[in-house]
Design a protein around this motif. Sequence first.
Motif, PDB file in Angstrom:
ATOM      1  N   VAL A 168     -16.812  -9.445  29.080  1.00 15.42           N
ATOM      2  CA  VAL A 168     -17.682  -8.274  29.188  1.00 15.42           C
ATOM      3  C   VAL A 168     -19.145  -8.701  29.313  1.00 15.42           C
ATOM      4  O   VAL A 168     -19.886  -8.211  30.177  1.00 15.42           O
ATOM      5  N   HIS A 169     -19.562  -9.620  28.454  1.00 21.86           N
ATOM      6  CA  HIS A 169     -20.958 -10.061  28.491  1.00 21.86           C
ATOM      7  C   HIS A 169     -21.286 -10.750  29.826  1.00 21.86           C
ATOM      8  O   HIS A 169     -22.391 -10.593  30.365  1.00 21.86           O
ATOM      9  N   HIS A 170     -20.322 -11.496  30.362  1.00 20.17           N
ATOM     10  CA  HIS A 170     -20.526 -12.146  31.664  1.00 20.17           C
ATOM     11  C   HIS A 170     -20.779 -11.101  32.742  1.00 20.17           C
ATOM     12  O   HIS A 170     -21.725 -11.227  33.553  1.00 20.17           O
ATOM     13  N   LEU A 171     -19.964 -10.032  32.761  1.00 27.93           N
ATOM     14  CA  LEU A 171     -20.129  -8.984  33.763  1.00 27.93           C
ATOM     15  C   LEU A 171     -21.426  -8.205  33.544  1.00 27.93           C
ATOM     16  O   LEU A 171     -22.135  -7.872  34.504  1.00 27.93           O
ATOM     17  N   ALA A 172     -21.745  -7.929  32.282  1.00 30.36           N
ATOM     18  CA  ALA A 172     -22.975  -7.198  31.985  1.00 30.36           C
ATOM     19  C   ALA A 172     -24.203  -7.993  32.417  1.00 30.36           C
ATOM     20  O   ALA A 172     -25.181  -7.436  32.939  1.00 30.36           O
ATOM     21  N   ASP A 236     -10.047   7.346  39.149  1.00 28.11           N
ATOM     22  CA  ASP A 236     -10.696   7.907  37.959  1.00 28.11           C
ATOM     23  C   ASP A 236     -12.217   7.776  38.025  1.00 28.11           C
ATOM     24  O   ASP A 236     -12.949   8.669  37.588  1.00 28.11           O
ATOM     25  N   ASP A 237     -12.703   6.666  38.533  1.00 28.12           N
ATOM     26  CA  ASP A 237     -14.140   6.422  38.608  1.00 28.12           C
ATOM     27  C   ASP A 237     -14.447   5.511  39.794  1.00 28.12           C
ATOM     28  O   ASP A 237     -14.455   4.281  39.663  1.00 28.12           O
ATOM     29  N   PRO A 238     -14.695   6.101  40.946  1.00 28.84           N
ATOM     30  CA  PRO A 238     -14.970   5.280  42.150  1.00 28.84           C
ATOM     31  C   PRO A 238     -16.192   4.387  42.007  1.00 28.84           C
ATOM     32  O   PRO A 238     -16.336   3.426  42.775  1.00 28.84           O
ATOM     33  N   ALA A 239     -17.063   4.668  41.024  1.00 29.65           N
ATOM     34  CA  ALA A 239     -18.267   3.864  40.843  1.00 29.65           C
ATOM     35  C   ALA A 239     -18.004   2.591  40.044  1.00 29.65           C
ATOM     36  O   ALA A 239     -18.927   1.794  39.836  1.00 29.65           O
ATOM     37  N   THR A 240     -16.770   2.384  39.601  1.00 26.96           N
ATOM     38  CA  THR A 240     -16.422   1.159  38.870  1.00 26.96           C
ATOM     39  C   THR A 240     -16.667  -0.053  39.763  1.00 26.96           C
ATOM     40  O   THR A 240     -16.275  -0.069  40.937  1.00 26.96           O
ATOM     41  N   THR A 241     -17.318  -1.079  39.212  1.00 29.29           N
ATOM     42  CA  THR A 241     -17.637  -2.260  40.020  1.00 29.29           C
ATOM     43  C   THR A 241     -17.014  -3.546  39.489  1.00 29.29           C
ATOM     44  O   THR A 241     -17.213  -4.613  40.079  1.00 29.29           O
ATOM     45  N   ALA A 242     -16.268  -3.466  38.367  1.00 32.79           N
ATOM     46  CA  ALA A 242     -15.697  -4.695  37.809  1.00 32.79           C
ATOM     47  C   ALA A 242     -14.562  -4.366  36.873  1.00 32.79           C
ATOM     48  O   ALA A 242     -14.440  -3.231  36.377  1.00 32.79           O
ATOM     49  N   LEU A 243     -13.726  -5.365  36.611  1.00 34.60           N
ATOM     50  CA  LEU A 243     -12.668  -5.197  35.616  1.00 34.60           C
ATOM     51  C   LEU A 243     -12.437  -6.502  34.870  1.00 34.60           C
ATOM     52  O   LEU A 243     -12.715  -7.590  35.370  1.00 34.60           O
ATOM     53  N   VAL A 244     -11.896  -6.339  33.660  1.00 32.13           N
ATOM     54  CA  VAL A 244     -11.449  -7.449  32.818  1.00 32.13           C
ATOM     55  C   VAL A 244      -9.953  -7.260  32.612  1.00 32.13           C
ATOM     56  O   VAL A 244      -9.504  -6.148  32.320  1.00 32.13           O
ATOM     57  N   ARG A 267     -18.242  -9.416  46.434  1.00 32.89           N
ATOM     58  CA  ARG A 267     -19.424  -8.710  46.943  1.00 32.89           C
ATOM     59  C   ARG A 267     -19.469  -7.265  46.445  1.00 32.89           C
ATOM     60  O   ARG A 267     -20.529  -6.772  46.041  1.00 32.89           O
ATOM     61  N   ASP A 268     -18.297  -6.583  46.470  1.00 29.99           N
ATOM     62  CA  ASP A 268     -18.265  -5.175  46.076  1.00 29.99           C
ATOM     63  C   ASP A 268     -17.649  -4.959  44.701  1.00 29.99           C
ATOM     64  O   ASP A 268     -17.838  -3.880  44.118  1.00 29.99           O
ATOM     65  N   PHE A 269     -16.917  -5.926  44.217  1.00 25.21           N
ATOM     66  CA  PHE A 269     -16.165  -5.713  42.979  1.00 25.21           C
ATOM     67  C   PHE A 269     -15.900  -7.078  42.342  1.00 25.21           C
ATOM     68  O   PHE A 269     -15.506  -8.031  43.031  1.00 25.21           O
ATOM     69  N   SER A 270     -16.128  -7.183  41.038  1.00 30.92           N
ATOM     70  CA  SER A 270     -15.909  -8.437  40.320  1.00 30.92           C
ATOM     71  C   SER A 270     -14.679  -8.324  39.420  1.00 30.92           C
ATOM     72  O   SER A 270     -14.416  -7.267  38.830  1.00 30.92           O
ATOM     73  N   SER A 330     -14.754 -15.127  41.677  1.00 28.53           N
ATOM     74  CA  SER A 330     -14.368 -13.714  41.682  1.00 28.53           C
ATOM     75  C   SER A 330     -15.397 -12.785  41.056  1.00 28.53           C
ATOM     76  O   SER A 330     -15.166 -11.576  40.975  1.00 28.53           O
ATOM     77  N   THR A 331     -16.508 -13.328  40.565  1.00 34.91           N
ATOM     78  CA  THR A 331     -17.531 -12.482  39.963  1.00 34.91           C
ATOM     79  C   THR A 331     -18.880 -12.728  40.617  1.00 34.91           C
ATOM     80  O   THR A 331     -19.207 -13.859  40.992  1.00 34.91           O
ATOM     81  N   GLY A 332     -19.651 -11.651  40.762  1.00 34.62           N
ATOM     82  CA  GLY A 332     -20.975 -11.755  41.358  1.00 34.62           C
ATOM     83  C   GLY A 332     -21.823 -10.582  40.917  1.00 34.62           C
ATOM     84  O   GLY A 332     -21.348  -9.668  40.211  1.00 34.62           O
ATOM     85  N   PRO A 333     -23.080 -10.553  41.320  1.00 37.59           N
ATOM     86  CA  PRO A 333     -23.975  -9.463  40.907  1.00 37.59           C
ATOM     87  C   PRO A 333     -23.466  -8.109  41.378  1.00 37.59           C
ATOM     88  O   PRO A 333     -22.896  -7.980  42.467  1.00 37.59           O
ATOM     89  N   ALA A 334     -23.671  -7.107  40.525  1.00 40.97           N
ATOM     90  CA  ALA A 334     -23.298  -5.748  40.903  1.00 40.97           C
ATOM     91  C   ALA A 334     -24.196  -5.290  42.041  1.00 40.97           C
ATOM     92  O   ALA A 334     -25.408  -5.495  42.005  1.00 40.97           O
ATOM     93  N   THR A 335     -23.600  -4.696  43.061  1.00 43.29           N
ATOM     94  CA  THR A 335     -24.371  -4.250  44.216  1.00 43.29           C
ATOM     95  C   THR A 335     -25.362  -3.177  43.794  1.00 43.29           C
ATOM     96  O   THR A 335     -24.987  -2.129  43.278  1.00 43.29           O
ATOM     97  N   GLY A 336     -26.638  -3.478  43.931  1.00 48.04           N
ATOM     98  CA  GLY A 336     -27.673  -2.514  43.574  1.00 48.04           C
ATOM     99  C   GLY A 336     -27.837  -2.339  42.089  1.00 48.04           C
ATOM    100  O   GLY A 336     -28.554  -1.433  41.628  1.00 48.04           O
TER     101      GLY A 336
END
Length: 345
Positions: A168-172, A236-244, A267-270, A330-336
């Motif tokens: 979680v902290h990595h994605l945040a 449920d939430d199209p704005a989701t950009t990542a998952l664990v 690029r679009d999802f981690s 498989s992980t990168g900056p959240a778009t925008g």
Amino acid sequence: MNIGEIARRAGVSRSTVSYALSGKRPVSEDTRRKIQQVVDELGYRPSASARALANGRTSTIGLVFPPAGNHYTGMQLDFIGSVVEAAAARDYDVLLSPSGVDSDRSFQRLLGERRVDGAILMEIRLQDDRVDHLAALDFPAVTIGRTAHPEGGWWVGLDHTALAAACVHHLADLGHRRVAFVNRPEQLLRAGYESAHRGMDGFTKAAAERGLTVRTYCCGDDAASGQACLERILDDDPATTALVTLNEAALGGLYRGLAQAGRHVPRDFSVTGVVAARWAETVTPQLSAADVPAAEMGRHAVDLLIERLDHPDAPPRHHLLTPPISLRSSTGPATGGRPAPTPDS
């Protein structure tokens, strides 16, 4: 070929042969050498039951490992293989018992018929009657995983709470604000599987610390369930950009669902999670993950059990492992997005 024939050819009694082979009583060097010569000539190997009668040990470990669903997952097979390899290195055989509760006949045969010297238990629940039963019998056992109260037990564990939180902290830190959690199947959560519960606890607490918007999902242990779960996440939430995820068996389906939804990783999802390295490296792009050290855990479990067998009065010991996240692709900056705040910010 048996002990009686060896005794006849060596010109000694059967009991002398037994003492020479087991070492339970001293035998003169000349007699021992004479017996050994006959044994070598005949190629005699005592049976497992004969060894057990001679020295009170079967040189066999019981691996109590129920499949979590209808089949063993790749990670579960990795654990079985790691225990078998570690036991063989210590000159022990392994007897697999696919038992889920202490009332299973397979589990009772393992204990009642003296088939094994000790047992390694896997797929541990927070409240596990098998662990309680073995403790009540003072039967030598080691668990891979921890109950809710592991004090006083012998165990090897993976700190799923800390590992899920690290994901979680990595994605945040990468700016992701809306994150999903893909857990093991619902029936395992209801049954109290410790990895599923502790992983979810770590995820939810870390997400709260970072002020993230999250949803949690149970997912079957297969690719089709993974794809269906990913579709639910985006619905449920199209704005989701990542998952664990804790579910390596669903990993291929999660990736397939993202591809069909037109989401490029990373690029679009981690995607990240707690997964064995060899499974993290089979997907494209390779998964940034806290690598489950299956071989190390199996080796620790076997070593602890043999230590317990050799030293029955030794105080309980355990190993709690917290491997770092292996950064892959498989992980990168959240778009925008922008980095989520820390508790102090």
